[in-house]
Design an enzyme around this catalytic site. Structure first.
Site, PDB file in Angstrom:
ATOM      1  CD  GLU A 269      -1.358  -2.331   2.109  1.00  0.00           C
ATOM      2  OE1 GLU A 269      -2.152  -2.923   2.854  1.00  0.00           O
ATOM      3  OE2 GLU A 269      -0.150  -2.647   1.991  1.00  0.00           O
TER       4      GLU A 269
ATOM      5  CB  SER B 127      17.501 -40.586  -9.317  1.00  0.00           C
ATOM      6  OG  SER B 127      18.466 -39.851  -8.576  1.00  0.00           O
TER       7      SER B 127
ATOM      8  CG  LEU C 140      19.186 -30.042  -0.618  1.00  0.00           C
ATOM      9  CD1 LEU C 140      18.980 -30.450   0.835  1.00  0.00           C
ATOM     10  CD2 LEU C 140      18.092 -30.618  -1.500  1.00  0.00           C
TER      11      LEU C 140
END
Length: 374
Positions: free
Chosen positions: A57, A173, A209
C-alpha cells in the site's frame, strides 16, 4: 454478497500479479500487491518486495503521489493497523485521501482480522471486501496456514517416471525429469523458506538444495538422520549460501558427531524420536517456532510416506516424466508400508494437471486439508 464489475476484477487481478513478485522474499509475511486508480486510470502500483520493507500500500501511494487524493485502491490483503517493522498501512491510506478501498480478503489472523476494514470505514472511506477472494487466498496459502497454526505449510515434491519410480534398481536418478521441470523445482525452492531431505536421498544424490536456475533466496536446508551417521564432505556442508544447513538428529547422536557438523558450519537440532524415527509432528512445531513458515519436502520415498501417512502434507507437486524404468526393486516414489486397501488411499482434491516441457506437472491437496481456509 457484493457484486463487482469486470473492471474491478481487472484491477484486482493486476494487484494479484504484482503480489506474486514478492515470492520468496517476504516470508513469513504475506504476498501483497496494490493498485491505485483515479478517473479510470492506474496512477500508482506497488507490492511488498522484502521482509521488513515498505508494504504494498505504501509503495503504491508513493508511486501515485498527489494523484492518490480521491482515488481508489485495490489491495490483495486487508491493510494492517498495527506498528511492526513499518507503520500501519491504514494510516497511510487515510492520510493520502483515498475515497474507496477494495480488499480481496481479510487478514487470516483472528487477532487483527477486520481491524483494517473497520479503521478505514470509521475514517469515512468506502470499503469493499471479497473481490477475487479465493485467488488472493490461494497465492497466500503459506501465510494463511502459518499465521493460523504456527505450523509451516508443507509441500511434498517428487520427480518420478510414468511408472512411479524415483530411481533405478542401482539408485540412478539423474535425470528423471526434464530441464523445464528442474527449473520449476528451483522456482519452488525460492518460494519456500526451508527444504528437507532424508538421509538416503542425501547419500545417493548428494544434492546442494540451493536455488540456481532462477533468481531467488535459498531456504534453510534440513537434513534428517536419526543417528547422525553421514559424512561432512557432502555438498550441503560446503556451500557459499547465506541460508543455514540444519542437521536434525536423535538425542542419542554422540557429541563427536555433533561437533563434526558444527565444524563445517551446520547447526544441529537434537529432537524427539518415535519408533526409531524422527518425530515429524514435533519437528514441524519446532521449525515453525523458529520462524520458518514453509517446508518443501523433496524426498525420498520413505520420507514422503512418513509425511503422507501421518497427515502432515498440505500440498503435493509431482513431476511425471514420459519414461518407464520397470523393475520390482526399483525405488518407488512413495515407499513405506503403504495402504492395505484402496479405500484407505489418500485422496487428492483440487487437482491441477499441466505440461512441464515433456513432463506432466501434477498438483493436488490431500483431502484431510481440503476444507481449510487456505
Amino acid at each position: 454478497m457484493e457484486k463487482f464489475t469486470r473492471q474491478d476484477e481487472l484491477y484486482m487481478s493486476r494487484a494479484l500479479k504484482l503480489a506474486k513478485q514478492g515470492n520468496g522474499y517476504v516470508n513469513p509475511n504475506p504476498l501483497v500487491g496494490a493498485v491505485i486508480v483515479k478517473d479510470g486510470e492506474v496512477v500508482g502500483k506497488g507490492y511488498h518486495r522484502k521482509f521488513g520493507g515498505p508494504h504494498a500500500e505504501v509503495r503504491a501511494l508513493e508511486d501515485a503521489g498527489n494523484l492518490a487524493q480521491g482515488g481508489k485502491m485495490y489491495v490483495t490483503l486487508e491493510p494492517c493497523t498495527h506498528h511492526g517493522k513499518t507503520p500501519p498501512c491504514t494510516d497511510a491510506i487515510i492520510d493520502n485521501g483515498l475515497k474507496e478501498v477494495f480488499i480481496a480478503t481479510k487478514d487470516p489472523n483472528p487477532k487483527v482480522s477486520g481491524g483494517g476494514e473497520e479503521r478505514l470505514r470509521k475514517a469515512g472511506i468506502k470499503v469493499h471486501v471479497g473481490l477475487l477472494e479465493q485467488e488472493a487466498i490461494r497465492i497466500n496459502e503459506i501465510f494463511f496456514r502459518y499465521v493460523q497454526t504456527g505450523i509451516p505449510f508443507v509441500l511434498l515434491k517428487l520427480a518420478m517416471t510414468a511408472d512411479g519410480k524415483l530411481a533405478t534398481t542401482t539408485g540412478d536418478s539423474r535425470w528423471v525429469t526434464s530441464e523445464v521441470s528442474r527449473k520449476r523445482v528451483h522456482e519452488l525452492r525460492s518460494r519456500y523458506s526451508s527444504i528437507m531431505v532424508g538421509k538416503n536421498t542425501l547419500l545417493e544424490d548428494d544434492p546442494r538444495l540451493t536455488v540456481r536456475k532462477v533468481d531467488g533466496p535459498d531456504g534453510a536446508r534440513f537434513i534428517l538422520t536419526t543417528s547422525g551417521d553421514i559424512p561432512t564432505d557432502l555438498h550441503v556442508f560446503n556451500l557459499s549460501s547465506s541460508a543455514q544447513t540444519i542437521v536434525v538428529t536423535g538425542k542419542g547422536t554422540t557429541d563427536t558427531r555433533v561437533e563434526s557438523f558444527r565444524n563445517v558450519g551446520a547447526s544441529v537440532w537434537k529432537v524427539k524420536t518415535k519408533d526409531g524415527r524422527i518425530d515429524l509432528s514435533d519437528l514441524l512445531v519446532r521449525i515453525g517456532d523458529n520462524g520458518y513458515d514453509s517446508l518443501l519436502v523433496e524426498g525420498g520415498g520413505e520420507l514422503a510416506w512418513s509425511f503422507l501417512s501421518q497427515g502432515l502434507v498440505d500440498k503435493i507437486h509431482f513431476f511425471i516424466s514420459p519414461k518407464i524404468i520397470g523393475g520390482v526393486d526399483a525405488i518407488s516414489a512413495v515407499g513405506g508400508a503403504g495402504m492395505e486397501k484402496i479405500n484407505e488411499a489418500i485422496q487428492l482434491e483440487r487437482v491441477q494437471i499441466s505440461k512441464s516441457g515433456p513432463d506432466v506437472s501434477y498438483v493436488g491437496y490431500p483431502r484431510s486439508v481440503e476444507d481449510t481456509n487456505y
